[in-house]
Design a protein around this motif. Structure first.
Motif, short mmCIF file in Angstrom:
data_model
loop_
_atom_site.label_atom_id
_atom_site.label_comp_id
_atom_site.label_asym_id
_atom_site.label_seq_id
_atom_site.Cartn_x
_atom_site.Cartn_y
_atom_site.Cartn_z
N ALA A 1 -14.52 -4.52 -3.47
CA ALA A 1 -13.20 -5.19 -3.73
C ALA A 1 -12.27 -5.33 -4.84
CB ALA A 1 -13.33 -6.47 -2.64
N LEU A 2 -13.25 -5.69 -5.79
CA LEU A 2 -12.44 -5.85 -7.16
C LEU A 2 -12.25 -4.40 -7.91
CD1 LEU A 2 -15.10 -8.55 -8.82
CD2 LEU A 2 -12.86 -8.86 -7.75
N ARG A 3 -12.98 -3.52 -7.48
CA ARG A 3 -12.58 -2.11 -8.00
C ARG A 3 -11.50 -1.87 -7.40
NH1 ARG A 3 -18.70 0.43 -7.91
NH2 ARG A 3 -19.48 -0.50 -9.72
N LEU A 4 -11.30 -2.16 -6.13
CA LEU A 4 -9.91 -1.63 -5.34
C LEU A 4 -8.66 -2.35 -5.91
CD1 LEU A 4 -11.56 -1.31 -1.74
CD2 LEU A 4 -10.89 0.63 -3.42
N ARG A 5 -8.86 -3.66 -6.30
CA ARG A 5 -7.79 -4.59 -6.28
C ARG A 5 -6.88 -3.85 -7.65
NH1 ARG A 5 -6.37 -9.28 -5.36
NH2 ARG A 5 -8.38 -9.48 -4.39
N GLY A 6 -5.53 -3.50 -7.31
CA GLY A 6 -4.80 -2.99 -8.34
C GLY A 6 -4.65 -1.48 -8.34
N GLY A 7 -5.45 -1.00 -7.25
CA GLY A 7 -5.40 0.51 -7.13
C GLY A 7 -4.30 0.92 -6.18
N VAL A 8 -4.32 2.30 -5.97
CA VAL A 8 -3.00 2.85 -5.20
C VAL A 8 -3.73 3.47 -3.86
CG1 VAL A 8 -0.72 4.28 -5.03
CG2 VAL A 8 -1.58 3.10 -6.97
N LEU B 1 -5.30 0.20 8.15
CA LEU B 1 -5.71 0.68 6.94
C LEU B 1 -4.73 0.11 5.71
CD1 LEU B 1 -6.72 4.46 7.25
CD2 LEU B 1 -8.11 2.25 6.98
N ALA B 2 -3.53 0.18 6.17
CA ALA B 2 -2.41 -0.41 5.26
C ALA B 2 -2.38 -2.10 5.10
CB ALA B 2 -1.01 0.07 5.68
N ARG B 3 -2.68 -2.60 6.12
CA ARG B 3 -2.90 -4.16 6.08
C ARG B 3 -4.09 -4.29 5.29
NH1 ARG B 3 -0.09 -3.69 11.20
NH2 ARG B 3 -2.18 -3.20 12.21
N LYS B 4 -5.13 -3.70 5.50
CA LYS B 4 -6.25 -3.93 4.77
C LYS B 4 -6.28 -3.74 3.36
CE LYS B 4 -10.73 -5.13 4.65
NZ LYS B 4 -11.27 -6.55 4.52
N ALA B 5 -5.72 -2.60 2.99
CA ALA B 5 -5.53 -2.24 1.60
C ALA B 5 -4.58 -3.31 0.80
CB ALA B 5 -4.79 -0.89 1.31
N LEU B 6 -3.84 -3.69 1.50
CA LEU B 6 -2.90 -5.19 0.72
C LEU B 6 -3.73 -6.15 0.57
CD1 LEU B 6 0.56 -4.12 2.66
CD2 LEU B 6 0.17 -4.31 0.30
N SER B 7 -4.67 -6.39 1.81
CA SER B 7 -5.45 -7.82 1.69
C SER B 7 -6.39 -7.48 0.43
CB SER B 7 -6.09 -7.94 2.95
OG SER B 7 -7.16 -6.99 3.17
N ARG C 1 -1.89 -1.68 -4.00
CA ARG C 1 -0.52 -1.09 -3.87
C ARG C 1 -0.62 0.03 -2.90
NH1 ARG C 1 0.46 -0.07 -10.18
NH2 ARG C 1 -1.68 0.47 -9.78
N VAL C 2 0.44 -0.26 -1.98
CA VAL C 2 0.43 0.83 -0.95
C VAL C 2 1.58 1.76 -0.73
CG1 VAL C 2 0.10 1.10 1.82
CG2 VAL C 2 -1.08 -0.62 0.41
N VAL C 3 1.53 3.11 -0.56
CA VAL C 3 2.36 3.89 -0.29
C VAL C 3 2.23 4.20 1.22
CG1 VAL C 3 3.35 6.31 -0.85
CG2 VAL C 3 2.22 4.86 -2.61
N GLY D 1 3.48 -7.61 -0.39
CA GLY D 1 2.78 -6.84 -1.17
C GLY D 1 3.56 -5.71 -1.94
N GLU D 2 2.85 -4.90 -2.70
CA GLU D 2 3.75 -3.77 -3.39
C GLU D 2 3.65 -2.76 -2.67
OE1 GLU D 2 3.34 -3.04 -7.59
OE2 GLU D 2 1.79 -4.68 -7.66
N VAL D 3 4.51 -2.22 -1.78
CA VAL D 3 4.63 -1.44 -0.69
C VAL D 3 5.78 -0.46 -1.00
CG1 VAL D 3 5.11 -0.86 1.74
CG2 VAL D 3 3.61 -2.84 1.01
N LEU D 4 5.46 0.81 -0.91
CA LEU D 4 6.52 1.88 -0.87
C LEU D 4 6.42 2.77 0.34
CD1 LEU D 4 8.72 3.81 -2.44
CD2 LEU D 4 6.40 5.03 -3.18
#
Length: 255
Positions: A4-11, A25-31, A35-37, A55-58
């Motif tokens: 989880a720490l490795r994923l934090r800040g990833g896209v 998947l989008a909700r989980k990634a943001l949690s 950052r989510v596209v 969160g950071e969403v595009l």
């Protein structure tokens, strides 16, 4: 936890994101702090889903059956969340912030030494020359260089017993146009949030150029090397940074 720490800040780029598995998947990634596209062919559903997220969403309407559409998705994702800074911006920052100081010293210091009369040099760095900021690496690096150059200059002039004083000026927030449009028209969400934060600090604590000038000349008259007219924007953060270095703690974002 480590993953989880490795994923934090990833896209995460998620296709079919407006519903079903993609939305989960989008909700989980943001949690996880990513950052989510969001990509989906259903544009309206995509916009509505994106509006429910925090969160950071595009959101990028995308038809995955169309190569051009997917290429456009990649371009938007990299433009929004890429960390890369073009070489021209690096060079421009170094040319102005560091070479501008260096050129001035090379032109004036030999003449001042030849005159052998009292003089004083003020080199402008920044609070950012002590406290590096995210998204401003060229600025921070160039201002750090001015710090090293100025201390070396002061030591060398003392070795020569020259009647030339040196001061290092480190401005905090001053009400200028520095944050009018620092990242251009295509600033990503993270960059825009950073700029908005800095603008708020400028509005709350910033001095006008005339207010700023008074303490600077008072410091010159007193022969002070460190000219830091806004200690409230510097002292506590610099103390924390020094303590972190001594304790070998990982850097913290100062702002």
């Amino acid at each position: 936890m480590t993953q989880a720490l490795r994923l934090r800040g990833g896209v995460a780029v998620i296709t079919g994101a407006a519903s079903g598995i993609g939305s989960g998947l989008a909700r989980k990634a943001l949690s996880l702090g990513m950052r989510v596209v969001l990509a989906d062919v259903q544009e309206q559903a995509l916009r509505e889903f994106a509006a429910t997220l925090h969160g950071e969403v595009l959101a990028v309407p995308t038809d995955v059956s169309d190569a051009v559409s997917v290429e456009r998705l990649a371009q938007r994702a990299y433009a929004e969340f890429s960390w890369e800074i073009e070489p021209e911006r690096w060079q421009r920052s170094l040319d102005i912030n560091f070479n501008g100081v260096l050129h001035g010293l090379r032109s004036f210091v030999p003449r001042l030494l030849q005159d052998a009369r009292p003089a004083h040099i003020v080199n402008t760095s920044s609070v950012g020359g002590f406290l590096p900021s995210p998204l401003m690496a060229p600025y921070s690096a160039s201002k750090f260089a001015v710090l090293a150059l100025s201390e070396s200059l002061r030591a060398e002039l003392e070795m020569l017993r020259a009647p030339i004083g040196v001061s290092l000026l480190a401005p905090g927030p001053v009400k200028t146009g520095i944050f009018n449009n620092p990242f251009g028209a295509h600033a990503g969400a993270a960059a825009q949030a950073f700029v908005d934060n800095m603008r708020g600090m400028l509005e709350q604590h910033g001095l006008t150029p005339d207010e700023f000038a008074g303490p600077v000349f008072e410091g010159i008259a007193a022969g002070r090397y460190w000219l830091i007219p806004q200690p409230e924007a510097f002292d506590e953060l610099f103390r924390q940074r020094n303590e972190d270095i001594i304790a070998r703690r990982n850097p913290r974002m100062p702002w």
